[in-house]
Design a protein around this motif. Sequence first.
Motif, PDB file in Angstrom:
ATOM      1  N   CYS A   1      -7.703  14.656   5.291  1.00 52.97           N
ATOM      2  CA  CYS A   1      -6.802  13.516   5.412  1.00 52.97           C
ATOM      3  C   CYS A   1      -5.828  13.699   6.572  1.00 52.97           C
ATOM      4  O   CYS A   1      -5.436  14.837   6.894  1.00 52.97           O
TER       5      CYS A   1
ATOM      6  N   THR B   1      -1.827  11.696   1.758  1.00 50.19           N
ATOM      7  CA  THR B   1      -2.555  12.080   0.555  1.00 50.19           C
ATOM      8  C   THR B   1      -1.798  11.563  -0.669  1.00 50.19           C
ATOM      9  O   THR B   1      -0.598  11.284  -0.604  1.00 50.19           O
TER      10      THR B   1
ATOM     11  N   CYS C   1      -7.315  10.914   0.227  1.00 50.63           N
ATOM     12  CA  CYS C   1      -6.473  10.327   1.261  1.00 50.63           C
ATOM     13  C   CYS C   1      -5.836   9.036   0.747  1.00 50.63           C
ATOM     14  O   CYS C   1      -6.418   8.322  -0.069  1.00 50.63           O
TER      15      CYS C   1
END
Length: 366
Positions: A283, A288, A252
């Motif tokens: 995420c 990301t 993330c």
Amino acid sequence: QASLPKFSPKRQTRMLAWMCVFPFAVALTLVLEFGISNGHGHMTLPKSNRINATPEIAGFCEHGECLFFSHNVSIPGEPTVNDERFRTMNVKVQSGPKDWSRKYPWRAPGTAPVFGSGCGSAGGGPVADHMAYAKPPPGTQQGDDPLYTLPEREPVIWQKGSVQEVAWAISANHGGGYSYRLCPKNGKVDEECFQRTVLHFSGDKQWLQYGNLSQTDGSVLHLHRFELPLVRVTEGTHPPGAEWARNPIPNCLICDQSECAGLPPQESILCSQRCAGCYLQTCPPGMTHFPEPLPGLSGHTPKPNMKIEKVIHWVGFPFSIVDKVKVPDDIPGGEYLLSWRWDSEMGPQVWQNCADVKITDNTNLV
């Protein structure tokens, strides 16, 4: 009505980071006296691996399977992997003060030195680091080399020229990439030997194989494999031209990890984990470091429910990353060790495990 207290942005970062890792810190406090710590990844195939990890346990590290690595290691020169296609963290930055991963192992795969023989080192090397969860697995001593301290396994049989399945799993996602290498047992086993025979991947696909996912009624959910594109990396690797694969699971991008620079060591670790999305199951959309290979495949330390033996409740991904590798046609037959090496891009670590392999001629299976 009472008003909420106001905190500075830096203090907010520290508080949120601690909240992110607090459950794990509690577990760590409880287990330090038993010589256990958190880890980040391990080999699951072939099943002749010396840590006894399997696809069924996936990324869970209940017996310390993922605690054989080299901690606080960095590349000796300048980064050679800068192309966004092959990066896994901070992929838009190739230089300058915000290029916080530039000395981490994945930025020049294979060049960071390691402790031990190429099979990992218990607890990350000779010195424990509790905040980085660098402590040896149960039954081992800090810095033990598993080549000498873990028993040999019945070797898996690989024929010359064949294509074989290998796999590894993530406990805590540190980005980067990995390779598989062979070294004969009848000579000196070390990193230099493994680097002489880096295996090539077969095809342009890899797969996710889920472990023992637990359902609400206690049964195991069995899933088919999920196909992913394989991202090969051969430029800027060591030895020159050696084949590596990029870790397909993105972390993330909650915040810029360069903001963690200058904090005290403990706070820096907590800050970097928060930036990577610690304990999020996946995420948030669009947050990301690189695109997800399939919807929902992202994260740093998810915590799914698994039907496995629970020693300590570790975090981990519920699947293994399966690849196919080519056994060289011209390799001499005999007893070998297969080494898996994962070079991190999120921190100064290299994870390694070994498995026992016997290579035979096409017509010789005994």
